[in-house]
Design a protein around this motif. Sequence first.
Motif, PDB file in Angstrom:
ATOM      1  N   GLU A  96       0.813  -1.215   0.000  1.00  0.00           N
ATOM      2  CA  GLU A  96       0.000   0.000   0.000  1.00  0.00           C
ATOM      3  C   GLU A  96       0.847   1.266   0.000  1.00  0.00           C
ATOM      4  N   ALA A  97       2.168   1.108  -0.036  1.00  0.00           N
ATOM      5  CA  ALA A  97       3.054   2.265   0.033  1.00  0.00           C
ATOM      6  C   ALA A  97       2.804   3.222  -1.129  1.00  0.00           C
ATOM      7  N   PRO A  98       2.845   4.531  -0.859  1.00  0.00           N
ATOM      8  CA  PRO A  98       2.727   5.498  -1.956  1.00  0.00           C
ATOM      9  C   PRO A  98       4.021   5.526  -2.768  1.00  0.00           C
ATOM     10  N   ASP A  99       4.015   6.275  -3.855  1.00  0.00           N
ATOM     11  CA  ASP A  99       5.228   6.432  -4.661  1.00  0.00           C
ATOM     12  C   ASP A  99       6.144   7.501  -4.089  1.00  0.00           C
ATOM     13  N   VAL A 100       5.546   8.528  -3.508  1.00  0.00           N
ATOM     14  CA  VAL A 100       6.318   9.603  -2.894  1.00  0.00           C
ATOM     15  C   VAL A 100       5.479  10.178  -1.759  1.00  0.00           C
ATOM     16  N   MET A 101       6.139  10.514  -0.659  1.00  0.00           N
ATOM     17  CA  MET A 101       5.382  11.084   0.450  1.00  0.00           C
ATOM     18  C   MET A 101       6.243  12.022   1.273  1.00  0.00           C
ATOM     19  N   GLU A 102       5.583  12.959   1.933  1.00  0.00           N
ATOM     20  CA  GLU A 102       6.244  13.840   2.888  1.00  0.00           C
ATOM     21  C   GLU A 102       6.451  13.057   4.182  1.00  0.00           C
ATOM     22  N   TYR A 103       7.648  13.174   4.740  1.00  0.00           N
ATOM     23  CA  TYR A 103       7.905  12.456   5.989  1.00  0.00           C
ATOM     24  C   TYR A 103       8.797  13.291   6.892  1.00  0.00           C
ATOM     25  N   ASN A 104       8.645  13.063   8.180  1.00  0.00           N
ATOM     26  CA  ASN A 104       9.423  13.805   9.171  1.00  0.00           C
ATOM     27  C   ASN A 104      10.883  13.376   9.119  1.00  0.00           C
ATOM     28  N   LYS A 105      11.768  14.353   9.256  1.00  0.00           N
ATOM     29  CA  LYS A 105      13.198  14.082   9.173  1.00  0.00           C
ATOM     30  C   LYS A 105      13.786  13.887  10.565  1.00  0.00           C
ATOM     31  N   GLY A 106      14.968  13.272  10.610  1.00  0.00           N
ATOM     32  CA  GLY A 106      15.635  13.041  11.881  1.00  0.00           C
ATOM     33  C   GLY A 106      15.888  11.571  12.137  1.00  0.00           C
ATOM     34  N   TRP A 325      10.766  14.889   1.146  1.00  0.00           N
ATOM     35  CA  TRP A 325      10.136  13.945   0.239  1.00  0.00           C
ATOM     36  C   TRP A 325      10.936  12.650   0.294  1.00  0.00           C
ATOM     37  N   VAL A 326      10.268  11.547   0.554  1.00  0.00           N
ATOM     38  CA  VAL A 326      10.917  10.240   0.520  1.00  0.00           C
ATOM     39  C   VAL A 326      10.203   9.374  -0.511  1.00  0.00           C
ATOM     40  N   VAL A 327      10.955   8.422  -1.063  1.00  0.00           N
ATOM     41  CA  VAL A 327      10.410   7.466  -2.018  1.00  0.00           C
ATOM     42  C   VAL A 327      10.510   6.081  -1.383  1.00  0.00           C
ATOM     43  N   PRO A 328       9.392   5.482  -1.006  1.00  0.00           N
ATOM     44  CA  PRO A 328       9.449   4.165  -0.366  1.00  0.00           C
ATOM     45  C   PRO A 328      10.149   3.136  -1.251  1.00  0.00           C
ATOM     46  N   GLU A 329      10.835   2.202  -0.623  1.00  0.00           N
ATOM     47  CA  GLU A 329      11.496   1.136  -1.375  1.00  0.00           C
ATOM     48  C   GLU A 329      10.472   0.329  -2.165  1.00  0.00           C
ATOM     49  N   ASN A 330       9.245   0.210  -1.654  1.00  0.00           N
ATOM     50  CA  ASN A 330       8.187  -0.548  -2.345  1.00  0.00           C
ATOM     51  C   ASN A 330       7.398   0.276  -3.359  1.00  0.00           C
ATOM     52  N   ALA A 331       7.804   1.515  -3.609  1.00  0.00           N
ATOM     53  CA  ALA A 331       7.084   2.353  -4.573  1.00  0.00           C
ATOM     54  C   ALA A 331       7.079   1.701  -5.950  1.00  0.00           C
ATOM     55  N   LYS A 332       5.954   1.811  -6.628  1.00  0.00           N
ATOM     56  CA  LYS A 332       5.802   1.171  -7.936  1.00  0.00           C
ATOM     57  C   LYS A 332       6.182   2.090  -9.095  1.00  0.00           C
ATOM     58  N   ASN A 333       6.274   3.383  -8.840  1.00  0.00           N
ATOM     59  CA  ASN A 333       6.557   4.351  -9.907  1.00  0.00           C
ATOM     60  C   ASN A 333       7.641   5.331  -9.462  1.00  0.00           C
ATOM     61  N   LYS A 334       8.807   4.811  -9.206  1.00  0.00           N
ATOM     62  CA  LYS A 334       9.887   5.655  -8.690  1.00  0.00           C
ATOM     63  C   LYS A 334      10.296   6.729  -9.690  1.00  0.00           C
ATOM     64  N   ASP A 335      10.274   6.413 -10.955  1.00  0.00           N
ATOM     65  CA  ASP A 335      10.666   7.405 -11.958  1.00  0.00           C
ATOM     66  C   ASP A 335       9.751   8.624 -11.908  1.00  0.00           C
ATOM     67  N   LEU A 336       8.454   8.397 -11.715  1.00  0.00           N
ATOM     68  CA  LEU A 336       7.509   9.504 -11.608  1.00  0.00           C
ATOM     69  C   LEU A 336       7.719  10.278 -10.312  1.00  0.00           C
ATOM     70  N   ALA A 337       8.043   9.573  -9.256  1.00  0.00           N
ATOM     71  CA  ALA A 337       8.303  10.226  -7.971  1.00  0.00           C
ATOM     72  C   ALA A 337       9.469  11.199  -8.097  1.00  0.00           C
ATOM     73  N   TYR A 338      10.541  10.770  -8.763  1.00  0.00           N
ATOM     74  CA  TYR A 338      11.704  11.640  -8.944  1.00  0.00           C
ATOM     75  C   TYR A 338      11.327  12.883  -9.757  1.00  0.00           C
ATOM     76  N   ASP A 339      10.510  12.695 -10.775  1.00  0.00           N
ATOM     77  CA  ASP A 339      10.090  13.836 -11.601  1.00  0.00           C
ATOM     78  C   ASP A 339       9.265  14.828 -10.780  1.00  0.00           C
ATOM     79  N   PHE A 340       8.381  14.305  -9.919  1.00  0.00           N
ATOM     80  CA  PHE A 340       7.562  15.207  -9.107  1.00  0.00           C
ATOM     81  C   PHE A 340       8.438  15.994  -8.135  1.00  0.00           C
ATOM     82  N   ILE A 341       9.364  15.325  -7.467  1.00  0.00           N
ATOM     83  CA  ILE A 341      10.270  16.027  -6.550  1.00  0.00           C
ATOM     84  C   ILE A 341      11.005  17.135  -7.294  1.00  0.00           C
TER      85      ILE A 341
END
Length: 438
Positions: A96-106, A325-341
């Motif tokens: 169910e992981a998204p392709d890209v999401m905002e996540y807290n850093k640290g 912005w993080v890209v989950p390892e299980n993301a199905k569309n990493k190329d699109l995630a990179y473009d959005f970032i």
Amino acid sequence: MSKVRTGAVALVTAAALAALAACGNSEPEAGKPAASDGPRVLKLWHYESADGAMGKAWAEAIKQFEASHPGVRVQFEEKAFEQIRQSAGMILNSDEAPDVMEYNKGNATAGLLSQQGLLTDLTPEVAKRGWDKLLSPSLQTTAKYDDRGIMGAGKWFGIPNYAEYVMVYYNKDLFTKHKVEVPKTFDEFTAAMDTFVEAGVTPLAVGGAEYPAQQIFYQLALSKAQRPWVDSFQLYKGKVDFRGPEFTYAAETMADWVKKGYIAKDSAAIKAEDMGVSFMGGKYPIVVTGSWWYGRFASEIKDFEWGSFLWPGNTMSAGSSGNIWVVPENAKNKDLAYDFIDITMKKEIQNLLGNSGGVPVAADPAAITDPKSKELIENFTKLSSGDGLAFYPDWPAPGYYDVLVAGVQNLINGSRTPAQVLDEIAAPYEENLADIGG
């Protein structure tokens, strides 16, 4: 963390997930487009309010992404900050992981997930797209994590595209009514709060049930701290004495502020959203919180004039790059995630973010024309150029956010002494240090 995150929580139904999974004839490799007769879908999660600076900027980024990617649809879901904080590990370890999401850093959040193998190593994309050229060394700190999940070095697991810091917001009308000047020193700050108390007004809007109260606690500790202490606490570069002058002063002073009436005892149960709404409603003259509220205050406060200033007397403040912005390892569309970032880093989007009350990292300074936004960015520049960003108190160890919330609540409601609270917050920190071999 760091901060208030509001908005409706969009829930993904099982049927919707099944429909999405059924788009292809077979399970695609992670990061590869799925075979499908329908449009590709970029699944995006973040927790910014639509009226906030980042929410406005990212809504425009979505429009530009879809315009530049024919046949691709963005499936955006607005999540609550607490929802992602509490369940990110479980969600990212599923399909169910998204392709890209905002996540807290640290260390306690992005660092932990990177160590668990749940986040994609973005280092090759950083080099390819030049993101490192847009981010100063201090802003890169929260993007990189080593094999232990400690920030500041190692591989890139996130990309920040805004910055943030904690400041003091004030109601100018109430200051004028009670003949209070904007304080320039810490003594003037407490004298101003004394004036409000004498008039029967509780000075500080505080949210003790979530992050805001612990940030006041940290600001007090930073008033007695130097950079080596911050590096020891946040980056494990030295031993931290929880009974030392920094945390002792913070705990004792916060308890004293409750006794003096600066902070209401019932604020121990108040959430961040309710704190912010009470300030916007004109009920309190002061609120100490982050720049992420700036855009919302600018949009929603209509009945009084307001302003902001840095915590008086401090050379350092809670602050850092924004969430990443993080890209989950299980993301199905990493190329699109990179473009959005990449689109969120464009000057056009960064300028919009800056003029909407955010702190951009790659804007054109001449393009920031809003007076309040200029003040916000100038104060951040003053902090960052003086090595004044001290990160956030809950970052060092997994689960430390809840430890600090509980500890500061005990200070506010008086159920523990300052010394007892210091022991409570020391134990989990030291256990984590031992676990990572520190």
